[in-house]
Design a protein around this motif. Structure first.
Motif, PDB file in Angstrom:
ATOM      1  N   THR A  34      74.237  -6.086  28.260  1.00  0.00           N
ATOM      2  CA  THR A  34      75.584  -6.347  27.756  1.00  0.00           C
ATOM      3  C   THR A  34      75.569  -6.536  26.248  1.00  0.00           C
ATOM      4  O   THR A  34      76.387  -5.998  25.521  1.00  0.00           O
ATOM      5  CB  THR A  34      76.166  -7.597  28.441  1.00  0.00           C
ATOM      6  OG1 THR A  34      76.099  -7.409  29.846  1.00  0.00           O
ATOM      7  CG2 THR A  34      77.607  -7.830  28.026  1.00  0.00           C
ATOM      8  N   ARG A  35      74.586  -7.299  25.780  1.00  0.00           N
ATOM      9  CA  ARG A  35      74.493  -7.565  24.347  1.00  0.00           C
ATOM     10  C   ARG A  35      74.219  -6.284  23.567  1.00  0.00           C
ATOM     11  O   ARG A  35      74.848  -6.018  22.565  1.00  0.00           O
ATOM     12  CB  ARG A  35      73.373  -8.578  24.086  1.00  0.00           C
ATOM     13  CG  ARG A  35      73.750 -10.014  24.428  1.00  0.00           C
ATOM     14  CD  ARG A  35      72.554 -10.919  24.254  1.00  0.00           C
ATOM     15  NE  ARG A  35      72.876 -12.302  24.576  1.00  0.00           N
ATOM     16  CZ  ARG A  35      71.971 -13.244  24.757  1.00  0.00           C
ATOM     17  NH1 ARG A  35      70.696 -12.952  24.666  1.00  0.00           N
ATOM     18  NH2 ARG A  35      72.350 -14.469  25.036  1.00  0.00           N
ATOM     19  N   SER A  36      73.237  -5.514  24.047  1.00  0.00           N
ATOM     20  CA  SER A  36      72.864  -4.308  23.297  1.00  0.00           C
ATOM     21  C   SER A  36      74.018  -3.308  23.259  1.00  0.00           C
ATOM     22  O   SER A  36      74.260  -2.672  22.243  1.00  0.00           O
ATOM     23  CB  SER A  36      71.620  -3.657  23.906  1.00  0.00           C
ATOM     24  OG  SER A  36      71.874  -3.263  25.235  1.00  0.00           O
ATOM     25  N   PHE A  37      74.750  -3.205  24.363  1.00  0.00           N
ATOM     26  CA  PHE A  37      75.888  -2.289  24.383  1.00  0.00           C
ATOM     27  C   PHE A  37      76.948  -2.723  23.382  1.00  0.00           C
ATOM     28  O   PHE A  37      77.522  -1.913  22.661  1.00  0.00           O
ATOM     29  CB  PHE A  37      76.496  -2.220  25.788  1.00  0.00           C
ATOM     30  CG  PHE A  37      77.632  -1.252  25.902  1.00  0.00           C
ATOM     31  CD1 PHE A  37      77.386   0.100  26.045  1.00  0.00           C
ATOM     32  CD2 PHE A  37      78.961  -1.674  25.828  1.00  0.00           C
ATOM     33  CE1 PHE A  37      78.431   1.009  26.139  1.00  0.00           C
ATOM     34  CE2 PHE A  37      80.004  -0.775  25.915  1.00  0.00           C
ATOM     35  CZ  PHE A  37      79.730   0.577  26.072  1.00  0.00           C
ATOM     36  N   ALA A  38      77.195  -4.029  23.316  1.00  0.00           N
ATOM     37  CA  ALA A  38      78.202  -4.537  22.383  1.00  0.00           C
ATOM     38  C   ALA A  38      77.772  -4.356  20.943  1.00  0.00           C
ATOM     39  O   ALA A  38      78.604  -4.218  20.049  1.00  0.00           O
ATOM     40  CB  ALA A  38      78.466  -6.011  22.669  1.00  0.00           C
ATOM     41  N   ASP A  39      76.449  -4.355  20.724  1.00  0.00           N
ATOM     42  CA  ASP A  39      75.929  -4.291  19.354  1.00  0.00           C
ATOM     43  C   ASP A  39      75.696  -2.877  18.842  1.00  0.00           C
ATOM     44  O   ASP A  39      75.300  -2.704  17.690  1.00  0.00           O
ATOM     45  CB  ASP A  39      74.610  -5.072  19.256  1.00  0.00           C
ATOM     46  CG  ASP A  39      74.832  -6.569  19.430  1.00  0.00           C
ATOM     47  OD1 ASP A  39      75.987  -7.002  19.252  1.00  0.00           O
ATOM     48  OD2 ASP A  39      73.863  -7.277  19.747  1.00  0.00           O
ATOM     49  N   PHE A  40      75.875  -1.854  19.678  1.00  0.00           N
ATOM     50  CA  PHE A  40      75.633  -0.482  19.234  1.00  0.00           C
ATOM     51  C   PHE A  40      76.571  -0.107  18.089  1.00  0.00           C
ATOM     52  O   PHE A  40      77.763  -0.431  18.108  1.00  0.00           O
ATOM     53  CB  PHE A  40      75.847   0.523  20.373  1.00  0.00           C
ATOM     54  CG  PHE A  40      74.698   0.588  21.339  1.00  0.00           C
ATOM     55  CD1 PHE A  40      73.398   0.536  20.896  1.00  0.00           C
ATOM     56  CD2 PHE A  40      74.935   0.722  22.698  1.00  0.00           C
ATOM     57  CE1 PHE A  40      72.332   0.608  21.787  1.00  0.00           C
ATOM     58  CE2 PHE A  40      73.888   0.791  23.598  1.00  0.00           C
ATOM     59  CZ  PHE A  40      72.582   0.732  23.132  1.00  0.00           C
ATOM     60  N   SER A  41      76.024   0.591  17.103  1.00  0.00           N
ATOM     61  CA  SER A  41      76.854   1.101  16.005  1.00  0.00           C
ATOM     62  C   SER A  41      77.693   2.271  16.523  1.00  0.00           C
ATOM     63  O   SER A  41      77.141   3.195  17.131  1.00  0.00           O
ATOM     64  CB  SER A  41      75.986   1.573  14.849  1.00  0.00           C
ATOM     65  OG  SER A  41      75.178   0.524  14.375  1.00  0.00           O
ATOM     66  N   PRO A  42      79.006   2.260  16.282  1.00  0.00           N
ATOM     67  CA  PRO A  42      79.842   3.349  16.797  1.00  0.00           C
ATOM     68  C   PRO A  42      79.646   4.659  16.047  1.00  0.00           C
ATOM     69  O   PRO A  42      79.921   5.733  16.583  1.00  0.00           O
ATOM     70  CB  PRO A  42      81.264   2.823  16.613  1.00  0.00           C
ATOM     71  CG  PRO A  42      81.161   1.822  15.495  1.00  0.00           C
ATOM     72  CD  PRO A  42      79.802   1.213  15.610  1.00  0.00           C
ATOM     73  N   GLN A  43      79.139   4.587  14.801  1.00  0.00           N
ATOM     74  CA  GLN A  43      78.925   5.801  14.029  1.00  0.00           C
ATOM     75  C   GLN A  43      77.990   5.501  12.863  1.00  0.00           C
ATOM     76  O   GLN A  43      77.744   4.347  12.515  1.00  0.00           O
ATOM     77  CB  GLN A  43      80.241   6.362  13.504  1.00  0.00           C
ATOM     78  CG  GLN A  43      80.991   5.421  12.561  1.00  0.00           C
ATOM     79  CD  GLN A  43      82.320   6.000  12.128  1.00  0.00           C
ATOM     80  OE1 GLN A  43      83.038   6.607  12.920  1.00  0.00           O
ATOM     81  NE2 GLN A  43      82.662   5.831  10.864  1.00  0.00           N
ATOM     82  N   ALA A  44      77.468   6.558  12.275  1.00  0.00           N
ATOM     83  CA  ALA A  44      76.594   6.420  11.105  1.00  0.00           C
ATOM     84  C   ALA A  44      76.628   7.706  10.312  1.00  0.00           C
ATOM     85  O   ALA A  44      76.928   8.780  10.846  1.00  0.00           O
ATOM     86  CB  ALA A  44      75.168   6.089  11.540  1.00  0.00           C
ATOM     87  N   SER A  45      76.321   7.584   9.023  1.00  0.00           N
ATOM     88  CA  SER A  45      76.243   8.753   8.137  1.00  0.00           C
ATOM     89  C   SER A  45      74.783   9.075   7.875  1.00  0.00           C
ATOM     90  O   SER A  45      73.957   8.173   7.705  1.00  0.00           O
ATOM     91  CB  SER A  45      76.935   8.468   6.803  1.00  0.00           C
ATOM     92  OG  SER A  45      78.237   8.971   6.814  1.00  0.00           O
TER      93      SER A  45
END
Length: 400
Positions: A34-45
């Motif tokens: 649950t924590r890791s899913f919430a902490d995922f970056s939605p995007q990156a350059s």
């Protein structure tokens, strides 16, 4: 949600259970997930390699934005293509697949990047190394493998084989070296004639790059300003001959002469995507055709009859795998930028392996097409007709 929170709370307090250790383990995994899913970056350059340009003042951007959703989609597609080709290799060695079979593993970033840079309604035609594009154009793994094994459930009903698969807005799969290029120019002419703002991606390999019909197509496309993206997939070897031994000029992106060109890192899906978007916008603006050279590499030989190590070393192949593999590159980017976890990637890999195995099971158990269907679809929308067999008294029927 309340039940889940209560469950987690009880576990963290060490609540009683018939199987306490397992409950604590599951609870901890759930909390971590649950924590890791919430902490995922939605995007990156990401910085991407600059393209070399020919007759262009500016080229594609040198930065690419990747969303988590896009990254997972690209990864799944490329990994599916890789596993599908490895399964085809296995089935060929078991003599279940026969005849010509040209595998695409190593070049996945080209197909996935191109597809991400155009629209599903745009058109695409390629040479005989076509399994990957058949998949990105919407055909299932099951239908592709069944076509390779010559079964009724194949995309061409078992009668096309490796080099002759088709889908909506996808015109093969062509067995004659370079012959798809003038056909692609014709598709671009149809796009221009209809005025639908569509483009045609016309692919060929470095081995076909010296064909006269390619230069004739360049000339016609430039004269008529056709919306055609000519793409040379340069995988360094035309059959067993290196590009340096086959071509006086290996700058394939400049071969269009009067047509602008781009030299692109074909092992990076983001670089290919941005270059394809740039090329598609160029064509849609009415400026005419554009030429792209994708520098890429195939891990297998030219075809299954070529072991691929008589004209290059195993060390060369391994070096490309370790330094430039398109799937590993994307996976490392996503994990290092907290866009996905290693566990999530492994779960995708397991799902893909299962899909491939199920497709292979279908491709080996589905029946072959019956003899009476052999001559069907010779013509489109024609009344039934008789077709002569291997001798004058052998008659077959063709139904459109």
């Amino acid at each position: 949600m309340q039940n889940m929170l209560t469950f987690i709370s009880n576990v963290l307090r060490g609540g009683a259970s018939k199987n306490g250790a397992q409950t604590v383990s599951e609870g901890a995994r759930l909390v971590g997930s649950t924590r890791s899913f919430a902490d995922f970056s939605p995007q990156a350059s990401f910085d991407i390699k600059k393209c070399e340009l020919h007759r262009l003042d500016q080229g594609p951007p040198t930065q690419a934005l990747l969303t988590r959703e896009q990254g997972l989609k690209y990864y799944r597609t490329m990994q599916t293509m890789r596993r599908m080709e490895l399964k085809a290799d296995q089935l060929y060695k078991q003599k279940i697949i026969r005849g010509f079979c040209h595998l695409y593993d190593g070049q996945e970033a080209c197909a996935v990047g191109i597809e991400a840079g155009i629209n599903p309604s745009d058109h695409l035609i390629t040479a005989y190394r076509a399994h990957g594009y058949t998949y990105t154009r919407g055909v299932s793994v099951k239908e592709i493998l069944a076509e390779l094994t010559g079964r009724r459930g194949g995309v061409a009903k078992g009668k096309g084989g490796s080099m002759h698969m088709y889908a909506k807005h996808f015109y093969g799969g062509n067995g004659i070296v370079g012959a798809q290029v003038p056909l692609g120019a014709g598709l671009a002419l149809a796009c221009q004639y209809k005025g639908n703002n569509e483009v045609c991606v016309t692919l060929y390999g470095d081995g076909a790059a010296n064909q006269g019909q390619i230069f004739e197509s360049f000339n016609m496309a430039a004269l008529w300003k056709l919306p055609c993206i000519f793409i040379c997939e340069n995988n360094k070897y035309g059959m067993g001959t290196s590009v340096e031994r086959a071509s006086a000029s290996t700058d394939y992106f400049k071969r269009g002469d009067f047509i602008p060109g781009l030299k692109v890192d074909g092992m990076d899906v983001l670089t290919v995507r941005e270059a394809t978007k740039f090329a598609a916008d160029y064509c849609r603006s009415g400026k005419g055709p554009i030429l792209m050279e994708l520098e890429t590499y195939r891990y297998h030989g030219h075809s299954m009859s070529d072991p691929g190590v008589s004209y290059r070393t195993r060390e060369e192949i391994q070096e490309v795998r370790s330094k430039s593999d398109p799937i590993s590159m994307l996976k490392d980017r996503m994990i290092s930028n907290n866009m996905a976890s290693l566990e999530e990637i492994k779960e995708i890999d397991v799902e893909i392996r299962k899909e491939i195995e199920e497709a292979a099971q279908f491709a080996t158990s589905d029946p072959e097409p019956p003899l009476e269907e052999l001559c069907n679809h010779i013509f489109y929308n024609e009344p039934p007709m008789e077709v002569r067999g291997t001798n004058p008294w052998s008659k077959l029927k063709s139904i459109s």
